[in-house]
Write a protein that holds these residues in place. Sequence first.
Motif, PDB file in Angstrom:
ATOM      1  N   GLU A 161       0.825  -1.214   0.000  1.00 34.68           N
ATOM      2  CA  GLU A 161       0.000   0.000   0.000  1.00 34.68           C
ATOM      3  C   GLU A 161       0.860   1.266   0.000  1.00 34.68           C
ATOM      4  OE1 GLU A 161      -3.323   0.122   2.612  1.00 34.68           O
ATOM      5  OE2 GLU A 161      -4.034  -1.851   1.967  1.00 34.68           O
ATOM      6  N   TRP A 209      -4.244 -15.974  -4.035  1.00 32.01           N
ATOM      7  CA  TRP A 209      -5.425 -16.259  -4.856  1.00 32.01           C
ATOM      8  C   TRP A 209      -5.136 -17.348  -5.884  1.00 32.01           C
ATOM      9  CZ3 TRP A 209      -4.600 -10.910  -3.763  1.00 32.01           C
ATOM     10  CH2 TRP A 209      -5.630 -10.271  -3.078  1.00 32.01           C
ATOM     11  N   LEU A 220      -2.648 -17.234  -7.973  1.00 32.83           N
ATOM     12  CA  LEU A 220      -2.079 -16.621  -9.179  1.00 32.83           C
ATOM     13  C   LEU A 220      -0.594 -16.331  -8.961  1.00 32.83           C
ATOM     14  CD1 LEU A 220      -5.008 -14.086  -9.731  1.00 32.83           C
ATOM     15  CD2 LEU A 220      -4.704 -16.264 -10.896  1.00 32.83           C
ATOM     16  N   PRO A 272      -3.135  -8.694  -7.788  1.00 31.11           N
ATOM     17  CA  PRO A 272      -4.571  -8.473  -7.612  1.00 31.11           C
ATOM     18  C   PRO A 272      -4.846  -7.570  -6.416  1.00 31.11           C
ATOM     19  CG  PRO A 272      -4.103 -10.819  -7.897  1.00 31.11           C
ATOM     20  CD  PRO A 272      -2.782 -10.115  -7.827  1.00 31.11           C
ATOM     21  N   TYR A 273      -5.849  -6.768  -6.534  1.00 31.22           N
ATOM     22  CA  TYR A 273      -6.314  -5.807  -5.530  1.00 31.22           C
ATOM     23  C   TYR A 273      -5.298  -4.682  -5.289  1.00 31.22           C
ATOM     24  CZ  TYR A 273      -7.585  -3.596  -1.139  1.00 31.22           C
ATOM     25  OH  TYR A 273      -7.884  -2.670  -0.179  1.00 31.22           O
ATOM     26  N   PHE A 274      -4.047  -5.024  -4.979  1.00 37.82           N
ATOM     27  CA  PHE A 274      -3.077  -3.977  -4.638  1.00 37.82           C
ATOM     28  C   PHE A 274      -2.688  -3.152  -5.865  1.00 37.82           C
ATOM     29  CE2 PHE A 274      -2.727  -7.018  -1.197  1.00 37.82           C
ATOM     30  CZ  PHE A 274      -2.810  -6.171  -0.105  1.00 37.82           C
ATOM     31  N   ASP A 275      -2.907  -3.731  -7.060  1.00 34.93           N
ATOM     32  CA  ASP A 275      -2.772  -2.953  -8.282  1.00 34.93           C
ATOM     33  C   ASP A 275      -1.368  -2.352  -8.420  1.00 34.93           C
ATOM     34  OD1 ASP A 275      -3.870  -2.113 -10.630  1.00 34.93           O
ATOM     35  OD2 ASP A 275      -4.637  -0.228  -9.831  1.00 34.93           O
TER      36      ASP A 275
END
Lengths: 389, 573
Positions: B153, B192, B194, B204-207
């Motif tokens: 983050e 996940w 992946l 994923p999600y954290f982009d």
Amino acid sequence: MAMSTMYPKYSTKMENDTVIMEQRLLKKVSHLVLNTTKCTGCGICSEVCPKEAIVLGLVGAVRRGAVKDEAAISVDPAKCSYCGVCTILCPFDALEVRVDGEPSLPIKEQEGFPEYDFTAEIDENKCVRCTTCSEACPRDAIVRDIPVYEGEVADGAKRQTALDAETTLVVDKEKCNVCGICASLCPALKIKRIPFTAEKVGSAGEVVWDKSLCDACQVCATACPEHAIAVERVVKEGSKLAGKVTIDKETCVTCSWCEKVCPEEAVTIKKFFDGEIVFNADKCPGGCSTCVDICPCNAIYLPSPVPALQLKKDSIEPTIAVNADLCILCGACVNACPSEDVITIRRSGIHVKGPETDLFKSIAAKLCIPRSSKIREDTFGQVELKPLE
Amino acid sequence: MTEYIIKNGCVVDPTQNINAQKMDICIKDGKFVDKVSSAAKVIDASGKLVMAAGVDIHSHVAGPKVDMGRLFRPEDKLFRSPMRGKNTRMEMGFSVPSTTKTGYDYARLGFAFAMEAAMPPLEAPHVHEEIRDTPIIDEGAMPVLANNWFLLEYFKNGEIENAGAYASWILNATRGFGLKCVNPGGTEAWGWGLNCITIHDKVPYFDITPAEIVTGLMATNEYLRLPHSVHVHANNLGNPGNYETTLDTLKLVEGFSPNNDFGREQVMHHTHIQFHCYGGDSFKSDSFESKSKEVMDYVNSQKKLTVDVGQVTLDETTTMTADGPFEYHLTHMNHLKWSNVDVELETAAGIVPFVYDPKTFIAGAQWAIGLEIALFAKDKDRCYITTDHPNAGPFWRYPRIYKWLLSAKARNDVIENQLKYGNKVIDRTYIGELADKELTLYELAQMTRAGVAKALGLKDMYGSLKTGHAANVAVYDIDPENLPSDPEQYEKAFGSSFAFFKDGILAVENHDIVNYSMPKKTVWVNSIVPENKQVERDIRDKFLHSYTVQLDNYAVFDEHVHNPYAIKVDITQ
């Protein structure tokens, strides 16, 4: 409160699925009967009661079955005037006023109060008698008066009777050698054989066809070693299943699931409330789903998680959501929600037919107060909402 | 305290440019001194090699995944565990040795320090308990941080000061040594199921991409002025054609410069680079090829990089890494048992046994590529010998690797007599090109002592025989003035030091462990940063919402760390 044992006498008793409030006078007995299986805890009765005799209790717990021997609402039989306004305005048909044992709504008979005006119709010409609406309806309000066929139950109506069709079967007698294969395959075909006799050795006879048992499957024609059978079926234009699908207006709550899912666009629903419902998922604590469980219209859902490959910071599914098209603005979710400001309901209009009396107008104004739920209530055990604006 | 004099040894110490000089090494009160009294105990090292004790920059020797490897591979111990010796406790295990065997074997090799390469922060107590039970050697442990939710983050938002405050807190909480990066982003994606294969695949999600994570870690590391650089295990490990990902990752150093007071000159250490130097698009011998030259050309040209080899030793061993998806991939290739752990908010790990069978082309090629890296390295102070123990082979095989590097004859013997597909290996790698190349003992000392200590920022503690340094020194049965004609002698001599001093205490005497009870140290970095309310709040928030342990119980308790030795780095000064 002297002479409290004297008339009028009031009592409440619970019997299986009903709660009966009673006012007993010398010669007259009035009852308000609540059907707890129909009651959804929507709270409309409580809002409309001219005597403020009805309060909401543990809506979520009762509707989920976590609390037994209790109803979502409770009525004070002494405050109740047995006027029947709640009965008229309950969208779920859960309340009934009886006088001396007979259903009685004098206020309606004397045109002192209007009733809901809504449309719930299926266009018989467009309807193809499919099963979609009856399976989608959350209130079991679809009356599907269609024969039960053998596909559903073994002893149901024969499937060939479902079609309006003309079937013909022709046996070419020149080719037929009365071998018996066709009859051994199909109950619609029999061999009427001339008995074998030593006098004249050979196989002769005829094939007899029972039209009512034939479903034109073509197995006999294909299996015939002599290609002696021809089967043909002509289906009549616009052939449909027999019977009719209708909506039971007593049970229907105008959620419009049937309208949305009908593949033939044969359904017309006009709701009895106008207005809006807004979910603020950020305030939902998650892990509760009481609103989902108790919504009488199955309009609320837990959004599916986004697959990892598509997951982005701003694409996390909300904790809770509603499909406003399916909502009837009944208010059960607001009553059951244990959080604050997650769900807001604003009714802006009520469709009624009949005399819009002053009593009705004052009640309609109360129904149209926007509301949300509240975490801290003043009275323990009673639902208390947060009026907005 | 006892005085010692190591007499007449032939000394090799690159930190003082001493290359095979006959001289005495004096030890007093645990340190090297210029001279000692006549009462000093004499170690006669005539005709022997004297070197500073070895330093291992990357080894999986303590912690949850090592222990899982020990637990789920009882066969690793079967018939391979020597009886308890006179001065030692029981030693068990071949590829994943017990803690005691680990300590003794390092001492036998003449090593004073080993860096535990991957510590899941949440499981730091496990690491420290095993460090306590590992005798003789000093150890440090690097918390794995390239898949840590906090850092992902902060990096995504470009908040390097916040990342620094968090990393500093983690180092202190786990008594960790440096910032370790394993399959950046990919291990989180593995949460996940992946992976991130290139440095541009988004998590994923954290982009965020692996490239952003690695640069974020480098920026954080230099902001904190840590002794060691970011320690990177890049994406796409072990796959044919992965050298491009490796080069992409290495090139990320170009925007950074080292910032520390420890003499460290690199900004990235790329570990077990052998596994990252593959060309071709499959493991078939007509496709797979070595790209060690391409990778080492860049490493040689880039002073801001150090690497270690990850040499395949051609053994049956156990792989264990925080690269969860890679281990899953591996179990599908060899169909051997697989273990996986995902650590909340932080990292993951996988374990799979692996047989580097000399009868297969691929093991032969991997063996060759490792040696090529060591031989291609121009600056031996920047390339270190490791096996990524136990991934490419157990650490106690180091002497065998030294043999292969010191003796071309030994290498050719493997190609001709051990590898089934020796010719194909020569075809598909550069090992044939390097047929005449041999390391000197001086270079070996750079690659196992001097250079390693410098890269770790520990040049004042290890890797040198300078006066005043802690007396960590090994004596081997090799005469640099009369090198052995039989390469086997190298393996034998380096595998069993004649004498070994740890902090001035004689641990190995005449090839036997004589003392293992000296106070070994846990070396960690006490990072001090400006107060950061935002990060304090973020930590409290995440522990409240996402961790299964309480914040108060997360940090390793003081009494849980064995002889802590803190290196204080205060950036508020």
